[in-house]
Scaffold this motif. Structure first.
Motif, PDB file in Angstrom:
ATOM      1  N   GLU A 101       0.756  -1.047   0.011  1.00  0.00           N
ATOM      2  CA  GLU A 101      -0.092  -0.012  -0.033  1.00  0.00           C
ATOM      3  C   GLU A 101       0.938   1.217  -0.049  1.00  0.00           C
ATOM      4  N   ALA A 102       2.041   1.187   0.956  1.00  0.00           N
ATOM      5  CA  ALA A 102       2.878   2.449   0.745  1.00  0.00           C
ATOM      6  C   ALA A 102       3.365   2.549  -0.561  1.00  0.00           C
ATOM      7  N   LYS A 103       3.909   1.618  -1.132  1.00  0.00           N
ATOM      8  CA  LYS A 103       4.692   1.645  -2.556  1.00  0.00           C
ATOM      9  C   LYS A 103       3.541   2.157  -3.688  1.00  0.00           C
ATOM     10  N   LYS A 104       2.290   1.936  -3.364  1.00  0.00           N
ATOM     11  CA  LYS A 104       1.218   2.558  -4.344  1.00  0.00           C
ATOM     12  C   LYS A 104       1.064   3.966  -4.084  1.00  0.00           C
ATOM     13  N   GLU A 105       1.323   4.342  -2.717  1.00  0.00           N
ATOM     14  CA  GLU A 105       1.064   5.830  -2.480  1.00  0.00           C
ATOM     15  C   GLU A 105       2.463   6.595  -2.994  1.00  0.00           C
ATOM     16  N   LEU A 106       3.594   6.051  -2.991  1.00  0.00           N
ATOM     17  CA  LEU A 106       4.961   6.475  -3.373  1.00  0.00           C
ATOM     18  C   LEU A 106       4.536   6.851  -5.035  1.00  0.00           C
ATOM     19  N   ILE A 107       4.038   5.732  -5.652  1.00  0.00           N
ATOM     20  CA  ILE A 107       3.828   5.802  -7.195  1.00  0.00           C
ATOM     21  C   ILE A 107       2.925   6.783  -7.591  1.00  0.00           C
ATOM     22  N   LYS A 108       1.910   7.086  -6.524  1.00  0.00           N
ATOM     23  CA  LYS A 108       0.880   8.183  -6.630  1.00  0.00           C
ATOM     24  C   LYS A 108       1.390   9.526  -6.631  1.00  0.00           C
ATOM     25  N   ASN A 109       2.370   9.568  -5.694  1.00  0.00           N
ATOM     26  CA  ASN A 109       2.814  11.016  -5.817  1.00  0.00           C
ATOM     27  C   ASN A 109       4.565  11.289  -6.353  1.00  0.00           C
ATOM     28  N   ALA A 110       4.559  10.412  -6.998  1.00  0.00           N
ATOM     29  CA  ALA A 110       6.005  10.495  -8.002  1.00  0.00           C
ATOM     30  C   ALA A 110       5.556  11.605  -8.973  1.00  0.00           C
ATOM     31  N   GLY A 111       6.720  12.374  -8.860  1.00  0.00           N
ATOM     32  CA  GLY A 111       6.717  13.759  -9.638  1.00  0.00           C
ATOM     33  C   GLY A 111       6.080  14.898  -9.040  1.00  0.00           C
ATOM     34  N   SER A 112       5.422  14.606  -7.873  1.00  0.00           N
ATOM     35  CA  SER A 112       4.580  15.705  -7.082  1.00  0.00           C
ATOM     36  C   SER A 112       5.675  15.924  -5.971  1.00  0.00           C
ATOM     37  N   GLN A 113       5.310  15.005  -5.161  1.00  0.00           N
ATOM     38  CA  GLN A 113       6.089  14.922  -3.618  1.00  0.00           C
ATOM     39  C   GLN A 113       7.407  14.130  -3.728  1.00  0.00           C
ATOM     40  N   PHE A 114       7.682  13.362  -4.540  1.00  0.00           N
ATOM     41  CA  PHE A 114       8.779  12.594  -4.602  1.00  0.00           C
ATOM     42  C   PHE A 114       9.389  12.543  -5.939  1.00  0.00           C
ATOM     43  N   ASP A 115      10.881  12.534  -6.257  1.00  0.00           N
ATOM     44  CA  ASP A 115      11.636  12.164  -7.136  1.00  0.00           C
ATOM     45  C   ASP A 115      11.160  10.805  -7.993  1.00  0.00           C
ATOM     46  N   PRO A 116      10.526  10.843  -9.252  1.00  0.00           N
ATOM     47  CA  PRO A 116      10.056   9.637  -9.912  1.00  0.00           C
ATOM     48  C   PRO A 116      11.072   8.685  -9.925  1.00  0.00           C
ATOM     49  N   GLU A 117      12.274   8.832 -10.175  1.00  0.00           N
ATOM     50  CA  GLU A 117      13.241   7.831 -10.657  1.00  0.00           C
ATOM     51  C   GLU A 117      13.575   7.299  -9.103  1.00  0.00           C
ATOM     52  N   ILE A 118      13.549   7.933  -8.110  1.00  0.00           N
ATOM     53  CA  ILE A 118      13.677   7.258  -6.618  1.00  0.00           C
ATOM     54  C   ILE A 118      12.882   6.270  -6.590  1.00  0.00           C
ATOM     55  N   VAL A 119      11.286   6.505  -6.839  1.00  0.00           N
ATOM     56  CA  VAL A 119      10.374   6.091  -6.413  1.00  0.00           C
ATOM     57  C   VAL A 119      10.352   4.536  -7.370  1.00  0.00           C
TER      58      VAL A 119
END
Length: 403
Positions: free
Chosen positions: A378-396
């Motif tokens: 579930e946490a990984k899905k949340e990371l993917i959902k916020n890739a490019g906004s909250q998080f660096d997409p490459e790191i996600v």
């Protein structure tokens, strides 16, 4: 990371100063309790225990480290009867001594710390010792601790006012000798006026540290990683639910860095920064950190200050200065809507972008009073959902593989 012999002493002293400053952050202000106690205790020790000046000084700096989990700073608990009713207070001198004994060559200091709440008439704790059965260094810490509380009375006491209160406690809280020693110390030159002035205290402490007889650390195996792990344990002790948080974030940060193909040395540096990333959070009131509902604007402003304090604390340690923007940038967002600087994209240090993912992943998968605990998937899905906004997409992308 090993420390070269010639820099061991500097690293050790700077680490102690940073630790004590972190403990004395009280609702986003510096109160310098440990610093004042250390300065005063060391000055007193010159007259009766000159060979233990250094140990007494560090005992003063770290005497309350075991009280970090209190709702308020320990200086707010002035009634000894209240100490006996509060398990954290009652155990804090023992906890402090245990932590200090793990940090470095401070066994003698730890023995002083464990008895610094013993009273001359036997009414203290944790052992109920009496009279000269109390460690002499601990007796110095006791009266120095009391003086700092007196220094906070509003309006401030003059020297005669302090003397009156100290005289009233002779034979009960401390001995005649300690009372006379304290007064003689306060009457030296301008020392009373200086120790009462917080600005002067912040200047006196580094000077006092430089003038101390040095430790012989040549045979002491001081490793940066092990030292900051102790630091992290103190940080996480602020709240029961954050136990192990900093260590897990450090582990996830290291895994992410290695998963991205970074050199081992770089990954280890980011790991160390992650151990310390929440140092400034100690200044945030527990009522805000534990709040189950949304924060008010003022509460959020206070929360946003904690990375700034983290950077200030870490910047005190010369060997870690290059990690300051890494540890302090873990709440920046990839889209620029984070804090404290509102940096975006690659303007955020790579280590901070990695740590942002590691920190959020652990927060989502660990108990928090303000949110439901998520599974790793579930946490990984949340990371993917916020890739490019909250998080660096490459790191996600890497996170979905290695976390």
């Amino acid at each position: 990371m090993k420390i070269k012999t010639k820099t061991k002493t500097r690293f050790f002293t700077e680490l102690m100063m940073a630790l004590s400053l972190m403990m004395d952050l009280d609702e986003n202000r510096k109160i310098y309790h440990a610093w004042r106690v250390a300065i005063l205790a060391e000055r007193m020790s010159r007259k009766i225990l000159p060979e233990y000046r250094t140990q007494i000084f560090y005992a003063g700096l770290l005497h309350d480290i075991g009280a970090i989990s209190l709702k308020e700073h320990v200086i707010h608990y002035t009634d000894i009867e209240e100490h006996f009713k509060n398990p954290v207070l009652l155990k804090h001198s023992e906890k402090s001594a245990q932590i200090v004994s793990e940090i470095g060559p401070l066994t003698i200091a730890a023995n002083m710390i464990i008895e610094h709440h013993e009273y001359w008439d036997g009414r203290g704790y944790p052992k109920g010792l009496k009279g000269n059965n109390i460690n002499l260094g601990a007796q110095i810490l006791r009266i120095a601790d009391t003086f700092d509380i007196l220094a906070r009375v509003k309006p401030p006491l003059d020297l005669n006012g302090v003397k009156t209160i100290l005289f009233a406690r002779r034979g009960s809280e401390f001995s005649d000798l300690m009372c006379e020693l304290m007064i003689a110390t306060l009457e030296e030159g301008n020392f009373f006026d200086e120790i009462m002035d917080e600005k002067r205290v912040s200047e006196m402490l580094p000077k006092a540290m430089r003038e101390l007889p040095p430790f012989d650390l040549t045979a002491c195996n001081i490793d940066i990683r092990n030292a900051v792990k102790v630091f992290a344990q103190v940080i996480d002790a602020k709240h029961s639910y954050t136990a192990g948080h900093s260590e897990r974030v450090a582990l996830y940060t290291y895994r992410l860095a290695k998963g991205m193909g970074l050199f081992e040395e770089t990954a280890k540096k980011y790991e160390i920064a992650a151990y310390l990333h929440d140092a400034g959070k100690v200044a945030v009131p527990k009522s805000i950190l534990d709040k189950p509902s949304a924060l008010t604007l003022e509460e959020f402003k206070l929360m946003k200050r904690h990375p700034v304090y983290t950077m200030e604390i870490i910047s005190m340690i010369s060997e870690l200065k290059d990690l300051v923007p890494v540890a302090g940038g873990h709440h920046e967002r990839y889209d620029g809507r984070g804090y404290p600087d509102g940096a975006s994209g690659e303007n955020i240090p790579l280590g901070a972008r990695i740590m942002a993912v590691a920190d959020s992943f652990d927060a989502m998968t660990s108990f928090r009073p303000y949110q439901k605990t998520k599974s790793k998937d579930e946490a990984k899905k949340e990371l993917i959902k916020n890739a490019g906004s909250q998080f660096d997409p490459e790191i996600v992308k890497v996170a979905t593989r290695v976390l």
